[in-house]
Motif scaffolding. Structure first.
Motif, PDB file in Angstrom:
ATOM      1  N   HIS A 193      29.361  35.812 -12.246  1.00  0.00           N
ATOM      2  CA  HIS A 193      30.212  36.814 -11.601  1.00  0.00           C
ATOM      3  C   HIS A 193      31.512  36.132 -11.157  1.00  0.00           C
ATOM      4  O   HIS A 193      31.569  34.901 -10.997  1.00  0.00           O
ATOM      5  CB  HIS A 193      29.514  37.494 -10.422  1.00  0.00           C
ATOM      6  N   PRO A 194      32.590  36.906 -10.950  1.00  0.00           N
ATOM      7  CA  PRO A 194      33.917  36.343 -10.675  1.00  0.00           C
ATOM      8  C   PRO A 194      33.962  35.412  -9.468  1.00  0.00           C
ATOM      9  O   PRO A 194      34.764  34.473  -9.442  1.00  0.00           O
ATOM     10  CB  PRO A 194      34.787  37.585 -10.449  1.00  0.00           C
ATOM     11  N   GLU A 195      33.136  35.655  -8.465  1.00  0.00           N
ATOM     12  CA  GLU A 195      33.185  34.812  -7.270  1.00  0.00           C
ATOM     13  C   GLU A 195      32.830  33.361  -7.594  1.00  0.00           C
ATOM     14  O   GLU A 195      33.359  32.432  -6.968  1.00  0.00           O
ATOM     15  CB  GLU A 195      32.234  35.364  -6.207  1.00  0.00           C
ATOM     16  N   ARG A 198      35.983  31.865  -8.891  1.00  0.00           N
ATOM     17  CA  ARG A 198      36.913  31.623  -7.789  1.00  0.00           C
ATOM     18  C   ARG A 198      36.528  30.355  -7.024  1.00  0.00           C
ATOM     19  O   ARG A 198      37.378  29.515  -6.703  1.00  0.00           O
ATOM     20  CB  ARG A 198      36.923  32.826  -6.836  1.00  0.00           C
ATOM     21  N   ASP A 266      42.248  34.605 -12.448  1.00  0.00           N
ATOM     22  CA  ASP A 266      42.348  35.757 -13.352  1.00  0.00           C
ATOM     23  C   ASP A 266      42.252  35.311 -14.808  1.00  0.00           C
ATOM     24  O   ASP A 266      41.562  35.951 -15.623  1.00  0.00           O
ATOM     25  CB  ASP A 266      43.658  36.513 -13.125  1.00  0.00           C
ATOM     26  N   THR A 269      38.740  34.144 -15.617  1.00  0.00           N
ATOM     27  CA  THR A 269      37.839  35.300 -15.678  1.00  0.00           C
ATOM     28  C   THR A 269      37.917  35.949 -17.055  1.00  0.00           C
ATOM     29  O   THR A 269      36.897  36.317 -17.650  1.00  0.00           O
ATOM     30  CB  THR A 269      38.189  36.319 -14.582  1.00  0.00           C
ATOM     31  N   GLU A 273      35.073  36.068 -20.169  1.00  0.00           N
ATOM     32  CA  GLU A 273      34.684  37.271 -20.915  1.00  0.00           C
ATOM     33  C   GLU A 273      34.653  36.989 -22.411  1.00  0.00           C
ATOM     34  O   GLU A 273      33.772  37.457 -23.135  1.00  0.00           O
ATOM     35  CB  GLU A 273      35.647  38.422 -20.607  1.00  0.00           C
TER      36      GLU A 273
END
Length: 388
Positions: A193-195, A198, A266, A269, A273
């Protein structure tokens, strides 16, 4: 004197003369033949300062051209100069920034400037303050310090006040942290997941800045090298179909470390994908190959033998198969065997036990039980229904 009076009745010319004189004063580009206080008084400006210092204001304006920016600065200069400034002098420097020459005892007024600009013009400004000087002849030192402090907005953030006296010395990065790039890539591959991405990016920059701030130019260079390095790792895995290459100029246009990190998060991320898409395609290919092996060798196929052919452990292949098909490996193998048995019962005169052996069942009675459970009738009844 009469001609001078008429000359300075022209307000626009007076502003021009003030700016030109003050720019020369703070940059030390011009040699004055008269005392500075005398020229300031001649230009209708306050000539006396107690511990003079320079503050610089830079508007945060990204969608306007230089002429429009200059126009805004002139309006802002005129507005501030008309206010009660504690004897401060406002001017526009050679780069279109707003300069304020003030007495250090009026520092409280300087600290309210940002709020005044925001309230009056809805404009965010970056602001820096040099150290106070003993006399006006040294004011160029405060101006140079304010310029250096303004560059530090990269770390302090947009719309903040930066004091030269509070700056830390920029650290040097002599060796590119290749091992940290590898770690970041591993974290990227494992991110679900994105977190997680980050957090990995924050750790990367935390390592870069562990000994203190680094020159923005070095941050840009390290960031671009890191992003290109990750791109190469991805393209080496043939994950290139949906990959958008990093725009290097977009990186160097970032105004703060926060913007750089947000940009990297960004971008990574999106990169993740692409990697996930390729992973899904790779998994589908593995499942397809697995089923092909099962069909070709159903008589002797086992989870262990097929796992060897697709270079996986039996446990991982079993889990992967269930996740991607909704069936267990054994269920799929059973379906393949029963379908082959049905075809053989329809098209050959082989006995039931011979069909059972051909599709991988040594026990014909067990074969009959499985067949009836799957098809609803026994092998003999199925053969009879085909009229063979």
């Amino acid at each position: 004197m009469h001609n001078q009076k008429r000359f300075f009745d022209d307000e626009e010319m007076l502003k021009l003369m003030r700016d030109r004189f003050l720019v020369g004063l703070v940059t030390k580009d011009s040699q004055q033949t008269h005392p500075v206080q005398e020229i300031l008084a001649y230009l209708n400006l306050n000539p006396y300062f107690t511990f003079p210092a320079i503050a610089l204001l830079e508007p945060v304006m990204t969608s306007v051209d230089e002429s429009e920016k200059r126009k805004w600065m002139e309006i802002l200069r005129d507005d501030l100069q008309q206010q009660e400034t504690g004897g401060s002098v406002v001017f526009i420097d050679g780069e279109g920034r707003l300069g304020v020459l003030f007495s250090w005892v009026s520092k409280d007024w300087i600290e309210t400037l940002q709020l005044r600009v925001k309230q009056a013009f809805s404009m965010t400004v970056n602001m820096s303050v040099g150290k106070p000087c003993g006399q006006l002849s040294d004011i160029h030192n405060s101006y140079r310090q304010a310029l250096l402090a303004l560059k530090n907005k990269f770390y302090n953030g947009v719309g903040e006040i930066v004091y030269f006296s509070e700056l830390s010395k920029f650290q040097k990065i002599s060796v590119y942290p290749a091992e940290r790039e590898t770690l970041l890539y591993e974290r990227l591959k494992a991110a679900v997941h994105p977190e997680m991405i980050r957090n990995a990016v924050e750790e990367w920059y935390g390592f870069i800045l562990q000994n203190g701030p680094v020159a923005p130019k070095s941050i840009y260079e390290l960031t671009i090298r890191m992003l290109i390095g990750l791109e190469k790792r991805v393209t080496a895995s043939e994950m290139v179909s949906a990959l958008n290459r990093v725009e290097m100029m977009a990186v160097v246009e970032m105004r703060s470390i926060q913007e750089v990190q947000s940009f990297v998060v960004d971008y990574l991320t999106g990169l993740r994908e692409v990697m996930l898409q390729q992973e899904r395609e790779s998994l589908r290919s593995i499942i397809k190959k697995t089923i092909q092996y099962m069909e070709q060798e159903c008589q002797h196929a086992t989870l262990y033998s097929v796992a060897q052919k697709v270079y996986m452990t039996p446990a991982y292949l079993s889990s992967l198969f269930k996740t991607n098909t909704g069936k267990t490996f054994i269920d799929q193998l059973t379906d393949i065997r029963i379908n082959k048995a049905k075809a053989m019962l329809k098209s050959t005169h082989l006995k039931n036990y011979e069909v059972a052996e051909q599709v991988g069942y040594k026990d014909s009675r067990y074969f009959s039980q499985i067949f009836k459970k799957k098809v609803g009738v026994s092998p003999s009844e199925y053969r009879d229904s085909t009229g063979l």
